[in-house]
Every structure is written in structure tokens, then in C-alpha cells.
Design a protein around this motif. Structure first.
Motif, PDB file in Angstrom:
ATOM      1  N   SER B  95      30.982  57.830 100.870  1.00 57.44           N
ATOM      2  CA  SER B  95      30.061  58.207 101.748  1.00 57.44           C
ATOM      3  C   SER B  95      29.331  59.373 101.787  1.00 57.44           C
ATOM      4  N   VAL B  96      29.795  60.578 100.991  1.00 59.34           N
ATOM      5  CA  VAL B  96      29.700  61.539 101.120  1.00 59.34           C
ATOM      6  C   VAL B  96      28.304  61.983  99.978  1.00 59.34           C
ATOM      7  N   VAL B  97      28.275  60.375  98.795  1.00 53.65           N
ATOM      8  CA  VAL B  97      26.955  60.584  97.466  1.00 53.65           C
ATOM      9  C   VAL B  97      25.678  60.397  98.814  1.00 53.65           C
ATOM     10  N   GLU B  98      25.862  59.353  99.027  1.00 53.40           N
ATOM     11  CA  GLU B  98      24.865  59.175 100.338  1.00 53.40           C
ATOM     12  C   GLU B  98      24.547  60.110 100.990  1.00 53.40           C
ATOM     13  N   PHE B  99      25.538  60.806 101.512  1.00 51.11           N
ATOM     14  CA  PHE B  99      25.351  61.836 103.262  1.00 51.11           C
ATOM     15  C   PHE B  99      24.989  62.811 102.331  1.00 51.11           C
ATOM     16  N   VAL B 100      24.706  63.417 101.060  1.00 57.38           N
ATOM     17  CA  VAL B 100      24.177  64.968 100.535  1.00 57.38           C
ATOM     18  C   VAL B 100      22.573  64.575  99.997  1.00 57.38           C
ATOM     19  N   ARG B 101      22.213  63.347 100.087  1.00 62.82           N
ATOM     20  CA  ARG B 101      20.523  62.776  98.730  1.00 62.82           C
ATOM     21  C   ARG B 101      19.529  63.640  99.565  1.00 62.82           C
ATOM     22  N   PRO B 102      19.273  63.796 100.921  1.00 66.35           N
ATOM     23  CA  PRO B 102      18.220  64.504 101.170  1.00 66.35           C
ATOM     24  C   PRO B 102      18.304  65.878 100.238  1.00 66.35           C
ATOM     25  N   VAL B 103      19.536  66.610 100.200  1.00 68.19           N
ATOM     26  CA  VAL B 103      19.428  68.018  99.411  1.00 68.19           C
ATOM     27  C   VAL B 103      19.545  68.140  97.838  1.00 68.19           C
ATOM     28  N   PRO B 105      18.802  65.370  95.061  1.00 68.42           N
ATOM     29  CA  PRO B 105      18.409  63.520  95.419  1.00 68.42           C
ATOM     30  C   PRO B 105      19.421  62.787  94.337  1.00 68.42           C
ATOM     31  N   ALA B 106      18.948  63.182  93.283  1.00 63.81           N
ATOM     32  CA  ALA B 106      20.507  62.295  91.828  1.00 63.81           C
ATOM     33  C   ALA B 106      21.849  62.217  92.052  1.00 63.81           C
ATOM     34  N   ALA B 107      21.777  62.872  93.149  1.00 69.55           N
ATOM     35  CA  ALA B 107      23.534  63.010  93.445  1.00 69.55           C
ATOM     36  C   ALA B 107      23.764  60.939  92.838  1.00 69.55           C
ATOM     37  N   TRP B 108      25.097  61.847  92.412  1.00 67.41           N
ATOM     38  CA  TRP B 108      26.062  60.189  91.660  1.00 67.41           C
ATOM     39  C   TRP B 108      27.385  59.825  92.548  1.00 67.41           C
ATOM     40  N   ARG B 109      28.228  60.817  92.043  1.00 66.23           N
ATOM     41  CA  ARG B 109      29.547  61.209  91.860  1.00 66.23           C
ATOM     42  C   ARG B 109      30.549  62.595  93.257  1.00 66.23           C
ATOM     43  N   ALA B 110      31.761  62.393  93.486  1.00 64.68           N
ATOM     44  CA  ALA B 110      31.905  63.439  94.246  1.00 64.68           C
ATOM     45  C   ALA B 110      33.394  63.523  93.498  1.00 64.68           C
ATOM     46  N   GLU B 111      33.525  64.876  94.519  1.00 64.21           N
ATOM     47  CA  GLU B 111      35.725  64.530  94.232  1.00 64.21           C
ATOM     48  C   GLU B 111      35.829  65.461  95.407  1.00 64.21           C
ATOM     49  N   GLU B 112      37.232  64.808  96.143  1.00 66.37           N
ATOM     50  CA  GLU B 112      37.749  65.554  97.385  1.00 66.37           C
ATOM     51  C   GLU B 112      38.194  66.678  96.562  1.00 66.37           C
ATOM     52  N   ILE B 113      38.379  67.773  96.809  1.00 64.88           N
ATOM     53  CA  ILE B 113      38.929  68.751  96.444  1.00 64.88           C
ATOM     54  C   ILE B 113      39.657  69.228  97.693  1.00 64.88           C
ATOM     55  N   GLY B 114      40.083  70.827  97.210  1.00 64.86           N
ATOM     56  CA  GLY B 114      40.604  71.964  98.446  1.00 64.86           C
ATOM     57  C   GLY B 114      42.228  70.518  99.268  1.00 64.86           C
ATOM     58  N   ASP B 115      43.383  71.989 100.601  1.00 65.66           N
ATOM     59  CA  ASP B 115      44.029  70.966 100.530  1.00 65.66           C
ATOM     60  C   ASP B 115      43.608  70.704 101.798  1.00 65.66           C
ATOM     61  N   GLY B 116      42.299  69.566 102.490  1.00 65.40           N
ATOM     62  CA  GLY B 116      42.361  68.877 103.139  1.00 65.40           C
ATOM     63  C   GLY B 116      42.834  68.747 104.864  1.00 65.40           C
ATOM     64  N   ASN B 117      43.341  69.875 104.482  1.00 68.28           N
ATOM     65  CA  ASN B 117      44.290  70.196 105.740  1.00 68.28           C
ATOM     66  C   ASN B 117      43.295  69.945 107.830  1.00 68.28           C
ATOM     67  N   ARG B 123      33.024  68.380  96.778  1.00 67.06           N
ATOM     68  CA  ARG B 123      32.245  68.672  94.897  1.00 67.06           C
ATOM     69  C   ARG B 123      30.850  67.829  94.817  1.00 67.06           C
ATOM     70  N   VAL B 124      29.675  67.590  95.017  1.00 63.16           N
ATOM     71  CA  VAL B 124      29.659  65.873  94.923  1.00 63.16           C
ATOM     72  C   VAL B 124      28.484  66.566  93.906  1.00 63.16           C
ATOM     73  N   PHE B 125      28.062  66.020  92.456  1.00 63.03           N
ATOM     74  CA  PHE B 125      28.021  65.858  90.920  1.00 63.03           C
ATOM     75  C   PHE B 125      26.363  65.766  91.563  1.00 63.03           C
ATOM     76  N   ASP B 126      25.178  65.735  90.915  1.00 65.44           N
ATOM     77  CA  ASP B 126      24.074  64.676  90.558  1.00 65.44           C
ATOM     78  C   ASP B 126      23.553  64.320  89.143  1.00 65.44           C
ATOM     79  N   GLU B 127      22.998  63.916  88.633  1.00 68.82           N
ATOM     80  CA  GLU B 127      23.067  63.153  87.313  1.00 68.82           C
ATOM     81  C   GLU B 127      22.932  64.352  86.302  1.00 68.82           C
ATOM     82  N   HIS B 128      21.867  65.649  86.870  1.00 72.56           N
ATOM     83  CA  HIS B 128      22.083  67.178  85.651  1.00 72.56           C
ATOM     84  C   HIS B 128      23.518  67.608  86.460  1.00 72.56           C
ATOM     85  N   ASP B 129      24.100  67.355  86.652  1.00 71.58           N
ATOM     86  CA  ASP B 129      25.761  68.350  87.123  1.00 71.58           C
ATOM     87  C   ASP B 129      25.502  69.282  87.851  1.00 71.58           C
TER      88      ASP B 129
END
Lengths: 464, 464
Positions: B95-103, B105-117, B123-129
């Protein structure tokens, strides 16, 4: 802070009615958080009522939706929105009678009293000669007209402040009977049988309990609105709610800035021109005053009165009331205690210079009684888990000294003078008193650390 | 302040994209009120947008109607209203990939990083990295579950803080790309090519510009959010808007209270039991720490970061970024500068104890570079009509010393330790470093007045 330091006699009010015992019995026990407990003990108080109703004390912290803090938006003008201004209309001695009916059902006539410059003030009588006071904020300074606009927000601030003071230092402020948010008017206890303390001090009339009552008021307000007693969340809410930019700016200007520059607002007697100039060229003093202004702005220690000179204290043989808290905000405690001590020091100097040694000694005893009651209230309320009470009191003495000094200086070379000094008829005696106030003020503002009240008082008055 | 002093490596981010030049060119000139000018220069910024849009930096001071400050009502719970909680839902790596599209636009994948506590970090990547970071506040501490609820309000505080810091100290914080009030999520510049300063200091890798950048950040934020530069009305609005009770309470507890009582949260190595007990019985120290806690609570001097240790500074050869301002509020300036100096002192002690004299000397030079840049920024921005700059700097040295000392002590006998010290493998060397940190911290907290940085540094590190 007011255009004239001398309060007109019409500004003295009389007590009307007593608080119902049921209200008092609900009050929170000593030691628990005073602000949240007060609210919890009286759940009805948190329902904001825009219209005046019987016993309608405003809640301490109105929900934002009812009464947003315009100044807290940070978005330009702090005037209320147009809709609120449209509902506002000045009261007159006819309409005010209808206005107070909810709290004084048999009201039948009113007199406008006070100079009506910042506020309209009415005394309203009922058929049994019971009275209440109505104070309505004016949207401009009347002597200048609408070219000097003022926010009506100060009526809410004064209403909130009175409600909070009445809960935390009961019996030491006029009882608040109601607040009308649309008309920017508060209704409160009449203090007709009280006198202004400054007037009584000038006339060498002693009120043995007054000084200790003022000290208890300070001690109770300081402690109960400090985060020594309040949970951080409650305290931060009070901080946010209590910003008072417009009236703080007046204090900053008149107390900490104007006396140290050649400001057009300063009112300096001709024979003091050289002293005033020397003061502006006194680098150590000017630096200390500027640093003190920064402390006044940034030290959010407690909900202080903000203008606690002897003209803001109403005295009688049966009790004492602090009035006019429109300058109240979360500020340094020493600003209030310094105001009391600085004004008592000026009373002492005035009487001593005029050869009234016995009454000067009475004033010195008042200063001691004030401080002992203040320190006693602090000791009584001090939380067991804060191991630094002696350090706290020592800091408070030093801060009080600095602010007392600033208050003394501004009453000689600033805009607003005090009748203690201006009322001295003999020019040479008056000049001697003025010079002593300036020297005492300078010594206090520049003092590094002061150990106790005796040290403060010696610096304040030794030049006379 | 965080459960573990060591920041995981996954918490290091990389820079993505640059601010459009048109934005920067609109910035206000030096010397005028920084807060109001920033708002005035970009009128669109004051229209609060609840949904994420491109370039949708939140306004510094949202109108109350859009985003009331729950904590400012003072009415019990500071949780957002039920309707807001219902709109909240945790993001996931889809869902975070859709979420960041406004900023992005070519977002396509994400990784959860951090300890998430405390937060979810993606971190969300677009097609151009190209990448962005999404940080979403969790409504509870994840290791404990929903039995430890936390307000989501801190996402707004962090978003507001980043926006303000980016305007007033541009280039020294991650660029804020958007804030979604419903999802309590902020989108910001990725700092993938940066490293955590503490990690680099531990590895004896020098970053010559880092310390001066941190000093400039402090100097610019201190001055531009102080009422030395801001008109009182603007400044009081910032004060009211910036109360942060929940996270301030954490600091008050972990830094100023727990180390001085036998708190269950304290984590004391077995060989330090006697030292920790001696410290709790050191009456002068315990009193000074309690008085310092009161200062931390009451001195609203500037908008401070609130957690500016070397783990909150991201470094690279090309620039420096201060991160994680969720503890930001209007507090004492010396708390930030003291945090930097206290943490550098611990780095110095750790290296000196391990025989790394040359790198210890580098750390000492960092402390000097930090202070010189801080003092230089203050001098550059100091207003001509405030005649007390030397006194201000002297006060700041003394305050910094006190807070630095408190920060050092709590890192040895409090909850959260620092990897500079815990990473010392040889137990006898580690113990020597720990004892030196405690003695330096004690000397700083109890110091009366300190004349300059050299005096502060000597007290801090001379025990090693």
C-alpha cells in the motif's frame, strides 16, 4: 501598564453575596493536581456556554471549537472573526440591567463607573441594593478612538484568569459570576467596601492582613500552576491556552525597553533629565534589563497575574482581593513577587523621604509579611519528590530582586508613574525619593545573586 | 530516549532529488522575521491539505480548524478523536507504493526498513531507482503491543518540525515531501548515501564538515525561532502550537529523574552498582538535576530539536542532516547544544580510554568546530537592538554544560546507553571510560558558571 498609575476612586468596589457552600465543598484536596482536579470536581464547568447564565463560570480551558485562541493560529491578525465582531455591541447603563438579570434577577438600575478607557465598567443594583460589577472590553482605546484598535480577546483572558485564580486561591480574587463571549463582558463580585491598597498606603492607613494575603495568593498560584504540581500534559495545555501576546508586548515595551532608550512614551520630569540619560548610558544596566526582558518572555514557570502592583490589590479589614488580571500568562514567578516588593519599596522610600518613619517601618513589615506568607505557602505545597526547595526559594529571591528593580526604574522614567511618588508635594523631597528609587532599582537589576529578603530590601531602599 | 542507543544500520538513508530552485529563491531575506516571512513568501502554504500532494509541505502553523492541537485543549486524553483514529490504517510494503505516487509517480516497490518499534519506516523505489522514505507513526510501542498506547500526534509534530527546520536551516535536515494527516505518515528525502555520525565516530572516520554543520543548524534554529528575531505575536503562536507533552515527559523521566532514583527502567552494569548508588546519594547532584528538570520544562527559548545526540546526525562528505525531530518543542537552547557536546565528550573519553589519542584529538576539534559555528551563527543573526550578546553566549555555555552533564550521566546509569561506550570490548577499559563519563557528568551538572567552551570541555573529559 495603565495610562495613569493612579487608579480613580470610582474603581473601588464592594462585596456582594457569598459563594454557596456546596461549591466550596467540592474543591479538590490539597496536593493532587489542582487544575485537573478542579475540572474533574465540577464536570458541568467544561461545557462552554456562550450566553450568560447563573453560576456560569467559564471553564478554565474552553474546548478550542467553542473559543479558539486567535493568537495561537499565528496567522496574522489576532482580531476575532468578523462574525464575532458583528455580535459585539457596547453595553450602556440601560442594556446592562437586562444583561445581568440571569445572575441578579431583581436588577433595576446601573451606573457607569471607572474611566472607561480600556473597558466599560458598570455597577448594577437590584431592588435590595445588592450589586454586581460588569466589565466590558472596548475594541479600542477610547481616548484615541478606533485608530488604536485592541483585541477583545483580553476579556476572555481576564475571565479565564479570574476563574482559575478563584479555584486555586479561593477568596483572594473577586468572585466571577459570568462571562459572555459575544459581548466580551464579565460579571463579577462588587468590591464596594474595599479600598485600593496603594491609596491606603499613601494615606498611612495600615491593613495588617493585606501583605500576607498577597503572599498567600502568589504562593498558591505559583505552586498550583507550576509543573511541580501539575502533570506535564495538563500543564502544557495551560501554557498553550494562556499565551497573551498583546498585553505581554505592552509590558515588554513599557517595563523592559522604553526606560532604557529615549522613547517618546517616556514621561520624565524635567529635573530628572540628567538621571534618565545617565541610566540610558549605563551599559551594565542596559544589558541586564535586556537580558531580563528575554527571561520575562521565555520563562514559563507559572500562571502569573502579570501586573501585581499595589494598585491591583483591593484591601479591607475583612479580606483582600487581587484584581485586573488581564496581563496574566505563563511567565516567571519573580515578576509577580518582584512587582509587590518593588512597589512596597517605593512606598517605603516615599514615606521615609517625607519623614514618616513609623509608617515606613510598617511598610517594611508588610514586605516581610508578604515574603513569609509566600515562602510559607510554597513550603506547604512543595512536593516531597522535588529535592531542591531551598534552591527554588533562593532563585525566587534573586528573580524577584531583578524584576522589582525594573518595576521601580520604569515608574520614575517610563510612561506610568505611581501616586506614592507623584503625590509628594515638596519638589526637593520628591526629587530625593525619585533618585533613591532609581538607585535602588539599578542596584536590584544589576545584582548577581541575592541570598534572602533582607538582602533584597537593603539594596532596594538603602539609597533614601 | 530510544529503547536502544545504537541505531540500526537499516536506519541510514540516501539523498534523492533536489529542491526546485524557484522555491529557494522565494525565501525571505536575512534579518526579517523568519517564521512570518516564510509564510508570507508562500501564501499557498497556509492552506492546509489533509491529503498528500506533490510539494505538499505542511504549513508551519496549520489553522486550528484543520488540525487542532489535541494536547492544547487540556481536556483529558490527547489521543486524536475517534473519527481520525478510524481513518488511520498501517501501511504495508504494497500500500505504501500507491501512497507515495503523488510525489514519486513511477514508484513500483518498497522495503520496510528500521526496527519498526515506534514507527513503520519504508524505502520506496521508482523505476529509475530514485527513492523516498515514508515514516508512519504507530499507535503503540510494537514490542509491548497495544498495552502501551502512544499518540499519533507525534507524526504531525515531526512533520511540522521538519518543515520549520527546512525553512530556517535549509539543507541541514531531510527534505519533507509530504504529510498525510489521516495516515499519520510523512514522506521525506532518502539519506541512503549518508551514515550515522555516531557509527562513524566509533570507527574513527572523520567528517571534517559535520561538527560545523551541526553548529550552524543549532545557531540558525536558536536565533530564528527565538523572540530575539520574531515578533512576540508570531512567537507566542509558535509556542502554543509546539507543546509536545508526551515526548517531553519521556525526556524528563529518562534524563532528569530515573538516573537519580532507583528506577526499574535503569540499566546499570553490575560493576557500576556502587557508583550508581553513590550518585543517588549525592545530595548536591540530585538537587541540581531536579532544578535542571524544572528549567527544561519552563524555559521556552527556541524551537529545539530535543534529541540532538550524534545518532540523530547523518553525515556524508557532501553534507549533514539532523533527523528524527519528534522530540522538538519550545525549550532551552542549551539542551540541544549540551546534547551535542555531551555526546562528543563521551566519544572523546571512549577513544582516549582505548588509546586512540589521535582520533580523540579529532573529536576535541569537532567540539570546538561545533561551538565556533554555533557562536558564529548567533553573532551573524544577532539583532542590533539587543545589547547583551556576550551575556547570552555566556549563559548558553553554562546551560550547555549542565545539560551535557545530565546527558552523560543518563547514558551510563539510565535506560539508553551509547555504542561509543558499550562497544568497548575490554571490560577494564570500558569501566574506566564509564567512571570518567560519570565524573565528568557530575562536574558539569554541578558547575556554577562556566566562562567558555574550554572550561566546559575540561570539566567534561578531565577524569579519563
Amino acid at each position: 501598564m495603565r495610562p495613569s498609575g493612579a487608579r480613580p476612586d470610582t474603581d473601588t468596589w464592594c462585596a456582594a453575596g457569598r459563594r454557596p457552600a456546596t461549591r466550596r465543598s467540592k474543591r479538590s484536596p490539597e496536593g493532587s493536581c489542582p487544575i485537573s482536579s478542579a475540572a474533574a470536581a465540577d464536570p458541568g464547568a467544561s461545557a462552554g456556554t456562550a450566553r450568560l447564565t447563573l453560576e456560569a463560570c467559564p471553564p478554565i480551558l474552553l474546548p478550542m471549537a467553542v473559543e479558539p485562541i486567535p493568537s495561537a493560529t499565528g496567522l496574522g491578525s489576532s482580531l476575532p472573526p468578523a462574525s464575532a465582531r458583528e455580535r459585539y455591541e457596547p453595553l450602556d447603563s440601560r442594556s446592562v440591567v437586562e444583561f445581568v438579570r440571569p445572575v441578579l434577577p431583581a436588577a433595576w438600575r446601573a451606573e457607569e463607573i471607572g474611566d472607561g478607557n480600556l473597558n466599560l465598567i458598570f455597577r448594577v443594583f437590584d431592588e435590595h441594593d445588592r450589586t454586581v460589577i460588569v466589565k466590558q472590553a472596548l475594541p479600542y482605546l477610547r481616548i484615541v478612538g478606533d485608530s488604536w484598535p485592541l483585541t477583545l480577546e483580553r476579556a476572555r483572558i481576564e475571565g479565564d484568569a479570574l476563574a482559575l485564580q478563584d479555584r486555586l486561591a479561593p477568596g483572594l480574587v473577586p468572585r466571577l459570576l459570568g462571562y459572555d463571549a459575544d459581548r466580551k463582558a464579565i460579571v463579577m463580585e462588587d468590591l464596594r467596601s474595599f479600598e485600593v491598597w496603594r491609596t491606603e498606603l499613601n494615606a498611612q492607613r495600615a491593613y495588617p492582613r493585606a501583605a500576607a494575603d498577597v503572599g498567600r495568593f502568589c504562593g498558591q498560584m505559583f505552586m498550583r500552576t507550576s509543573n511541580l504540581l501539575c502533570p506535564p500534559e495538563e500543564w502544557k495545555g495551560l501554557l498553550a491556552r494562556s499565551v497573551n501576546p498583546e498585553l505581554c508586548a505592552i509590558t515588554e515595551d513599557l517595563v523592559f525597553t522604553a526606560p532604557y532608550v529615549d522613547a517618546p512614551s517616556n514621561d520624565v520630569e524635567a529635573h530628572l533629565t540628567a538621571e534618565a540619560e545617565a541610566l540610558r548610558n549605563d551599559r551594565e544596566l542596559v544589558e541586564a534589563a535586556a537580558a531580563l526582558r528575554h527571561q520575562f518572555r521565555t520563562r514559563a514557570e507559572a500562571f502569573i497575574h502579570g501586573d501585581l502592583h499595589t494598585g491591583s490589590v483591593m484591601v479591607s479589614t475583612s479580606g483582600t482581593r487581587m484584581i485586573d488580571p488581564e496581563f496574566a500568562f505563563m511567565g516567571p514567578m519573580g515578576f509577580d513577587s518582584g512587582a509587590v516588593l518593588g512597589n512596597l519599596a517605593m512606598a517605603f522610600i516615599a514615606h521615609w523621604a517625607q519623614g514618616h518613619e513609623p509608617f515606613a517601618a510598617t511598610v517594611a513589615r508588610d514586605a516581610r509579611a508578604f515574603w513569609d506568607a509566600l515562602a510559607g505557602s510554597i513550603a506547604e505545597l512543595w512536593p516531597a519528590d522535588e529535592p531542591w526547595r531551598d534552591r527554588f526559594i533562593a532563585n525566587l529571591v534573586t528573580d524577584s530582586a531583578h524584576y522589582a528593580g525594573a518595576k521601580m526604574i520604569r515608574r520614575i522614567v517610563g510612561l506610568a508613574h505611581v501616586s506614592d511618588i507623584t503625590g509628594i508635594g515638596d519638589p526637593s523631597v520628591r526629587r530625593r525619593a525619585q533618585a533613591a528609587v532609581l538607585r535602588g532599582g539599578r542596584a536590584l537589576v544589576c545584582a548577581p545573586e541575592i541570598a534572602d529578603l533582607a538582602g533584597l530590601w537593603k539594596l532596594a531602599v538603602e539609597a533614601v
